[in-house]
Design an enzyme around this catalytic site. Structure first.
Site, PDB file in Angstrom:
ATOM      1  N   LYS A   9      -8.734   1.274   4.878  1.00 53.27           N
ATOM      2  CA  LYS A   9     -10.034   1.351   4.197  1.00 53.27           C
ATOM      3  C   LYS A   9     -10.016   2.354   3.045  1.00 53.27           C
ATOM      4  O   LYS A   9     -10.426   2.056   1.938  1.00 53.27           O
ATOM      5  CB  LYS A   9     -11.149   1.773   5.174  1.00 53.27           C
ATOM      6  CG  LYS A   9     -11.289   0.902   6.391  1.00 53.27           C
ATOM      7  CD  LYS A   9     -12.371   1.403   7.323  1.00 53.27           C
ATOM      8  CE  LYS A   9     -12.129   2.768   7.924  1.00 53.27           C
ATOM      9  NZ  LYS A   9     -10.990   2.857   8.849  1.00 53.27           N
ATOM     10  N   ARG A  84     -21.101   3.835  11.257  1.00 57.57           N
ATOM     11  CA  ARG A  84     -20.122   3.723  12.344  1.00 57.57           C
ATOM     12  C   ARG A  84     -20.774   3.219  13.622  1.00 57.57           C
ATOM     13  O   ARG A  84     -20.099   3.073  14.624  1.00 57.57           O
ATOM     14  CB  ARG A  84     -19.553   5.086  12.692  1.00 57.57           C
ATOM     15  CG  ARG A  84     -18.498   5.695  11.790  1.00 57.57           C
ATOM     16  CD  ARG A  84     -17.228   4.961  11.805  1.00 57.57           C
ATOM     17  NE  ARG A  84     -16.034   5.709  12.075  1.00 57.57           N
ATOM     18  CZ  ARG A  84     -15.303   6.331  11.158  1.00 57.57           C
ATOM     19  NH1 ARG A  84     -15.653   6.374   9.909  1.00 57.57           N
ATOM     20  NH2 ARG A  84     -14.176   6.921  11.505  1.00 57.57           N
ATOM     21  N   ARG A 118       1.113   8.454   8.311  1.00 55.20           N
ATOM     22  CA  ARG A 118       0.268   8.868   7.175  1.00 55.20           C
ATOM     23  C   ARG A 118       0.461  10.355   6.872  1.00 55.20           C
ATOM     24  O   ARG A 118       0.581  11.185   7.749  1.00 55.20           O
ATOM     25  CB  ARG A 118      -1.206   8.632   7.516  1.00 55.20           C
ATOM     26  CG  ARG A 118      -2.144   9.217   6.453  1.00 55.20           C
ATOM     27  CD  ARG A 118      -3.546   8.725   6.590  1.00 55.20           C
ATOM     28  NE  ARG A 118      -4.032   8.735   7.949  1.00 55.20           N
ATOM     29  CZ  ARG A 118      -5.086   8.046   8.354  1.00 55.20           C
ATOM     30  NH1 ARG A 118      -5.762   7.313   7.503  1.00 55.20           N
ATOM     31  NH2 ARG A 118      -5.471   8.106   9.614  1.00 55.20           N
ATOM     32  N   ARG A 151      -2.669  14.697   9.292  1.00 56.80           N
ATOM     33  CA  ARG A 151      -3.981  14.954   9.885  1.00 56.80           C
ATOM     34  C   ARG A 151      -3.831  15.231  11.374  1.00 56.80           C
ATOM     35  O   ARG A 151      -3.042  14.578  12.043  1.00 56.80           O
ATOM     36  CB  ARG A 151      -4.896  13.733   9.678  1.00 56.80           C
ATOM     37  CG  ARG A 151      -5.620  13.748   8.366  1.00 56.80           C
ATOM     38  CD  ARG A 151      -6.333  12.462   8.034  1.00 56.80           C
ATOM     39  NE  ARG A 151      -7.109  11.838   9.095  1.00 56.80           N
ATOM     40  CZ  ARG A 151      -7.841  10.731   8.926  1.00 56.80           C
ATOM     41  NH1 ARG A 151      -7.905  10.162   7.732  1.00 56.80           N
ATOM     42  NH2 ARG A 151      -8.515  10.206   9.923  1.00 56.80           N
ATOM     43  N   ARG A 162      -9.287   7.024  18.913  1.00 58.99           N
ATOM     44  CA  ARG A 162     -10.103   6.578  17.778  1.00 58.99           C
ATOM     45  C   ARG A 162     -10.220   5.059  17.761  1.00 58.99           C
ATOM     46  O   ARG A 162     -11.265   4.504  17.427  1.00 58.99           O
ATOM     47  CB  ARG A 162      -9.504   7.103  16.463  1.00 58.99           C
ATOM     48  CG  ARG A 162      -9.749   8.606  16.315  1.00 58.99           C
ATOM     49  CD  ARG A 162      -8.831   9.232  15.281  1.00 58.99           C
ATOM     50  NE  ARG A 162      -8.950   8.620  13.995  1.00 58.99           N
ATOM     51  CZ  ARG A 162      -7.958   8.526  13.111  1.00 58.99           C
ATOM     52  NH1 ARG A 162      -6.759   8.997  13.398  1.00 58.99           N
ATOM     53  NH2 ARG A 162      -8.162   7.974  11.954  1.00 58.99           N
TER      54      ARG A 162
HETATM   55  P1  AP5 Z   1      -5.778   4.549   5.197  1.00 59.54           P
HETATM   56  O1  AP5 Z   1      -6.194   3.897   3.936  1.00 59.54           O
HETATM   57  O2  AP5 Z   1      -5.777   6.043   5.257  1.00 59.54           O
HETATM   58  O3  AP5 Z   1      -6.602   3.939   6.436  1.00 59.54           O
HETATM   59  P2  AP5 Z   1      -8.114   4.098   6.866  1.00 59.54           P
HETATM   60  O4  AP5 Z   1      -8.566   2.771   7.342  1.00 59.54           O
HETATM   61  O5  AP5 Z   1      -8.915   4.771   5.802  1.00 59.54           O
HETATM   62  O6  AP5 Z   1      -7.891   5.044   8.129  1.00 59.54           O
HETATM   63  P3  AP5 Z   1      -8.624   6.349   8.637  1.00 59.54           P
HETATM   64  O7  AP5 Z   1      -7.801   6.787   9.823  1.00 59.54           O
HETATM   65  O8  AP5 Z   1      -8.842   7.361   7.559  1.00 59.54           O
HETATM   66  O9  AP5 Z   1      -9.946   5.774   9.113  1.00 59.54           O
HETATM   67  P4  AP5 Z   1     -10.896   6.377  10.090  1.00 59.54           P
HETATM   68  O10 AP5 Z   1     -12.046   5.485   9.916  1.00 59.54           O
HETATM   69  O11 AP5 Z   1     -10.462   6.515  11.494  1.00 59.54           O
HETATM   70  O12 AP5 Z   1     -10.988   7.897   9.620  1.00 59.54           O
HETATM   71  P5  AP5 Z   1     -12.094   8.693   8.843  1.00 59.54           P
HETATM   72  O13 AP5 Z   1     -11.416   9.619   7.928  1.00 59.54           O
HETATM   73  O14 AP5 Z   1     -13.140   7.764   8.316  1.00 59.54           O
HETATM   74  O15 AP5 Z   1      -4.333   3.974   5.566  1.00 59.54           O
HETATM   75  C1  AP5 Z   1      -3.641   4.409   6.744  1.00 59.54           C
HETATM   76  C2  AP5 Z   1      -2.157   4.579   6.420  1.00 59.54           C
HETATM   77  O16 AP5 Z   1      -1.593   3.298   6.149  1.00 59.54           O
HETATM   78  C3  AP5 Z   1      -1.870   5.429   5.187  1.00 59.54           C
HETATM   79  O17 AP5 Z   1      -0.714   6.156   5.430  1.00 59.54           O
HETATM   80  C4  AP5 Z   1      -1.647   4.406   4.055  1.00 59.54           C
HETATM   81  O18 AP5 Z   1      -0.770   4.898   3.045  1.00 59.54           O
HETATM   82  C5  AP5 Z   1      -1.035   3.250   4.831  1.00 59.54           C
HETATM   83  N1  AP5 Z   1      -1.389   1.943   4.286  1.00 59.54           N
HETATM   84  C6  AP5 Z   1      -2.583   1.550   3.766  1.00 59.54           C
HETATM   85  N2  AP5 Z   1      -2.556   0.249   3.425  1.00 59.54           N
HETATM   86  C7  AP5 Z   1      -1.301  -0.197   3.758  1.00 59.54           C
HETATM   87  C8  AP5 Z   1      -0.656  -1.455   3.660  1.00 59.54           C
HETATM   88  N3  AP5 Z   1      -1.273  -2.532   3.161  1.00 59.54           N
HETATM   89  N4  AP5 Z   1       0.612  -1.558   4.104  1.00 59.54           N
HETATM   90  C9  AP5 Z   1       1.258  -0.487   4.624  1.00 59.54           C
HETATM   91  N5  AP5 Z   1       0.700   0.734   4.725  1.00 59.54           N
HETATM   92  C10 AP5 Z   1      -0.576   0.878   4.315  1.00 59.54           C
HETATM   93  O19 AP5 Z   1     -12.788   9.494  10.025  1.00 59.54           O
HETATM   94  C11 AP5 Z   1     -12.124  10.544  10.675  1.00 59.54           C
HETATM   95  C12 AP5 Z   1     -13.063  11.138  11.720  1.00 59.54           C
HETATM   96  O20 AP5 Z   1     -14.257  11.663  11.074  1.00 59.54           O
HETATM   97  C13 AP5 Z   1     -13.607  10.146  12.775  1.00 59.54           C
HETATM   98  O21 AP5 Z   1     -12.706   9.985  13.855  1.00 59.54           O
HETATM   99  C14 AP5 Z   1     -14.901  10.838  13.200  1.00 59.54           C
HETATM  100  O22 AP5 Z   1     -14.657  11.910  14.069  1.00 59.54           O
HETATM  101  C15 AP5 Z   1     -15.413  11.418  11.872  1.00 59.54           C
HETATM  102  N6  AP5 Z   1     -16.308  10.497  11.147  1.00 59.54           N
HETATM  103  C16 AP5 Z   1     -16.104   9.942   9.928  1.00 59.54           C
HETATM  104  N7  AP5 Z   1     -17.151   9.166   9.581  1.00 59.54           N
HETATM  105  C17 AP5 Z   1     -18.038   9.239  10.614  1.00 59.54           C
HETATM  106  C18 AP5 Z   1     -19.298   8.648  10.857  1.00 59.54           C
HETATM  107  N8  AP5 Z   1     -19.862   7.815   9.984  1.00 59.54           N
HETATM  108  N9  AP5 Z   1     -19.937   8.934  12.019  1.00 59.54           N
HETATM  109  C19 AP5 Z   1     -19.387   9.783  12.918  1.00 59.54           C
HETATM  110  N10 AP5 Z   1     -18.182  10.375  12.757  1.00 59.54           N
HETATM  111  C20 AP5 Z   1     -17.512  10.109  11.617  1.00 59.54           C
END
Ligand code: AP5
Length: 206
Positions: A9, A84, A118, A151, A162
């Protein structure tokens, strides 16, 4: 942008935001900045984040409302990681209308591989992968030269939690937005550029 952890994402949201000239608003990135700055919000959020749990709605909702009220959001935005759960979706519907909900999905084992490999820039939040999206110089951010880090929530046990949290609390949004005809489903396997072009075709279709 909706989808399980590691689906890509953030990677795609950055590209879409550049393409459309709108801000990329990632609740995860904003929360991580609060944690690294040890703000009151960051101190409350970090135990949930490190355990792979959602941060309580009350904390996240106020943060998002404040961000969406900033002037750069007037011409649109890419929201990554919010809402979420249904409570957050209802709040969002009360603040703004949305054009598309992009749901990126991928097999669970691929999600784990993506998260484990990552590496992120603690300064500018750029995202890399050791194998599939490596920086030009090992361990160093291409954009700002800062040393990359892993991370805390990318350890396998936390990623698994997660993924479970996504299934339990976030996945009901898929049907919620399908019912509103806003859902755009994208299989997130393939090279990054290819997925970006898939997404562009989808969001350009009225
Ligand atoms: P990446 O693009 O980083 O993936 P992502 O889907 O953004 O993954 P996240 O782990 O960041 O999502 P998340 O929703 O769990 O975390 P968030 O930061 O929102 O890609 C992943 C990896 O794959 C990278 O290394 C990339 O280079 C690679 N890649 C990408 N595309 C590829 C491809 N096509 N082929 C190969 N490799 C590829 O949230 C973190 C924490 O914050 C949550 O757990 C929660 O505690 C809190 N939080 C955030 N938002 C909320 C909310 N709204 N409500 C409550 N808590 C929240």
């Amino acid at each position: 942008m909706l989808g399980p952890p590691g689906a890509g994402k953030g990677t795609q949201a950055v590209r879409l935001a550049e393409h459309f000239g709108v801000p990329h608003i990632s609740t995860g990135d904003i929360l991580r900045r609060h944690v690294s700055g040890s703000t009151p919000l960051g101190l409350k959020a970090q135990e949930f984040m490190n355990a792979g749990k959602l941060v309580p709605d009350a904390l996240v909702i106020e943060m998002v409302k404040a961000r969406l009220a900033e002037p750069d959001c007037r011409g649109g935005f890419i929201l990554d990681g919010f809402p979420r759960n249904l409570a957050q979706a209802e709040v969002l519907a009360g603040i703004t209308s949305i054009d598309h909900v992009v749901y990126m999905f991928l097999e669970p084992e691929e999600l784990i591989k993506r998260s484990e490999g990552r590496r992120v820039c603690p300064k500018c939040a750029a995202v890399y992968h050791l194998l599939s999206n490596a920086p030009k110089a090992a361990g160093v951010c291409d954009k700002c030269g800062t040393a990359l880090i892993q991370r805390k929530d990318d350890m396998r046990e936390v990623v698994e939690e997660r993924v479970r949290e996504f299934e339990k609390r976030t996945s009901p949004l898929v049907e919620h937005y399908r019912g509103q005809q806003l859902l755009r489903e994208v299989y997130a396997s393939g090279i990054i550029d290819e997925i970006f072009h898939r997404l562009l075709r989808i969001v350009k279709t009225p």
